[in-house]
Design an enzyme around this catalytic site. Structure first.
Site, PDB file in Angstrom:
ATOM      1  N   TYR A 121       0.887  -1.167   0.000  1.00 24.70           N
ATOM      2  CA  TYR A 121       0.000   0.000   0.000  1.00 24.70           C
ATOM      3  C   TYR A 121       0.927   1.219   0.000  1.00 24.70           C
ATOM      4  O   TYR A 121       1.473   1.609   1.019  1.00 24.70           O
ATOM      5  CB  TYR A 121      -0.914  -0.008   1.217  1.00 24.70           C
ATOM      6  CG  TYR A 121      -1.765   1.234   1.381  1.00 24.70           C
ATOM      7  CD1 TYR A 121      -2.320   1.887   0.291  1.00 24.70           C
ATOM      8  CD2 TYR A 121      -2.014   1.744   2.638  1.00 24.70           C
ATOM      9  CE1 TYR A 121      -3.094   3.014   0.443  1.00 24.70           C
ATOM     10  CE2 TYR A 121      -2.799   2.884   2.812  1.00 24.70           C
ATOM     11  CZ  TYR A 121      -3.326   3.504   1.716  1.00 24.70           C
ATOM     12  OH  TYR A 121      -4.098   4.628   1.870  1.00 24.70           O
ATOM     13  N   ASP A 138      -2.116  -1.400  -3.941  1.00 25.33           N
ATOM     14  CA  ASP A 138      -2.448  -0.016  -4.257  1.00 25.33           C
ATOM     15  C   ASP A 138      -1.148   0.760  -4.393  1.00 25.33           C
ATOM     16  O   ASP A 138      -0.516   1.107  -3.402  1.00 25.33           O
ATOM     17  CB  ASP A 138      -3.324   0.555  -3.140  1.00 25.33           C
ATOM     18  CG  ASP A 138      -3.773   1.988  -3.387  1.00 25.33           C
ATOM     19  OD1 ASP A 138      -3.286   2.628  -4.345  1.00 25.33           O
ATOM     20  OD2 ASP A 138      -4.599   2.474  -2.597  1.00 25.33           O
ATOM     21  N   ASN A 166      -1.015   3.701  -5.808  1.00 32.03           N
ATOM     22  CA  ASN A 166      -1.404   5.109  -5.729  1.00 32.03           C
ATOM     23  C   ASN A 166      -0.826   5.959  -6.860  1.00 32.03           C
ATOM     24  O   ASN A 166      -0.371   7.081  -6.647  1.00 32.03           O
ATOM     25  CB  ASN A 166      -1.049   5.696  -4.360  1.00 32.03           C
ATOM     26  CG  ASN A 166      -2.256   5.724  -3.455  1.00 32.03           C
ATOM     27  OD1 ASN A 166      -3.348   6.082  -3.879  1.00 32.03           O
ATOM     28  ND2 ASN A 166      -2.058   5.331  -2.215  1.00 32.03           N
ATOM     29  N   ASP A 200     -13.730   1.573  -1.560  1.00 37.33           N
ATOM     30  CA  ASP A 200     -13.646   2.468  -2.709  1.00 37.33           C
ATOM     31  C   ASP A 200     -12.698   1.917  -3.787  1.00 37.33           C
ATOM     32  O   ASP A 200     -12.575   2.477  -4.862  1.00 37.33           O
ATOM     33  CB  ASP A 200     -13.246   3.886  -2.287  1.00 37.33           C
ATOM     34  CG  ASP A 200     -11.971   3.945  -1.473  1.00 37.33           C
ATOM     35  OD1 ASP A 200     -11.441   2.889  -1.061  1.00 37.33           O
ATOM     36  OD2 ASP A 200     -11.484   5.065  -1.223  1.00 37.33           O
ATOM     37  N   HIS A 201     -12.036   0.800  -3.496  1.00 38.42           N
ATOM     38  CA  HIS A 201     -11.209   0.078  -4.467  1.00 38.42           C
ATOM     39  C   HIS A 201     -11.876  -1.259  -4.749  1.00 38.42           C
ATOM     40  O   HIS A 201     -12.664  -1.751  -3.946  1.00 38.42           O
ATOM     41  CB  HIS A 201      -9.811  -0.199  -3.904  1.00 38.42           C
ATOM     42  CG  HIS A 201      -8.974   1.019  -3.721  1.00 38.42           C
ATOM     43  ND1 HIS A 201      -7.947   1.341  -4.561  1.00 38.42           N
ATOM     44  CD2 HIS A 201      -9.009   1.996  -2.772  1.00 38.42           C
ATOM     45  CE1 HIS A 201      -7.371   2.456  -4.146  1.00 38.42           C
ATOM     46  NE2 HIS A 201      -8.006   2.879  -3.068  1.00 38.42           N
TER      47      HIS A 201
END
Length: 185
Positions: free
Chosen positions: A40, A78, A80, A175-176
């Site tokens: 992450y 993730d 990002n 939300d993912h």
């Protein structure tokens, strides 16, 4: 990490990046044929952009390249960063948004894509729009106004064993959305 096969070992965090350990950002599972690195990556909106691209990306990239010296690596999670314009619903209006700045995209490319790792989804589906994140405001998921921030990156040597990669966009856990990767080992 959910796996039918028990890993040989599991490590949490990585040396040189205190936030990776203190914030639970990295889990490394070693299997017989590969390492699975679940990550992450910090959002540059919550940390400085400079820290993200010079500290995190460079050190994390060096870490996974070090693992790769002994066996192939799968990086999952993730990251990002929406790496390409096709990976974000509105690229022209998001050039200064955390996760899509020119600096982040350049760092993503140099630290991963130009450093021996393959973006499985983009290589397998070069023209597909496939988002993995939608903000909660504005009913963005229903309108499919998202970002592709979640990835499977694999060592180039492992890519020929990849059968498929996919996004489970209909899964509403956060939300993912979850991702899947099928390999033939």
């Amino acid at each position: 990490i959910i796996s039918k096969t028990k890993p040989l070992s599991v490590e949490y965090g990585i040396d040189g990046l205190p936030s990776a350990e203190a914030e639970g950002r990295v889990i490394v599972a070693e299997y017989e044929d590969f390492y699975l690195v679940n990550v992450y990556v910090p959002n540059s909106g919550s940390r400085t952009l400079e820290w993200r691209v010079t500290e995190w990306d460079e050190k994390f990239s060096a870490y996974v390249k070090g693992l790769e010296a002994s066996k192939p690596v799968i990086v999952a999670g993730d990251l990002n960063c929406a790496a390409e314009p096709i990976d974000i619903h509105s690229p022209k209006t998001n050039l200064k948004s955390a996760g899509y700045t020119p600096e982040e995209r350049a760092s993503f490319a140099s630290c991963y894509l130009e450093n021996g790792f393959v973006d499985c989804f983009r290589r397998m589906y070069p023209n597909a729009v496939g988002f993995t994140y939608w903000g909660y405001r504005g009913n963005l998921r229903a309108r499919n106004m998202g970002w592709r921030l979640d990835y499977f990156l694999v060592s180039e040597a492992l890519y020929p064993k990849m059968y498929d990669t996919f996004h489970l966009e209909g899964y509403m856990g956060s939300d993912h959305c979850p991702l899947g990767l099928t390999l033939t080992l």
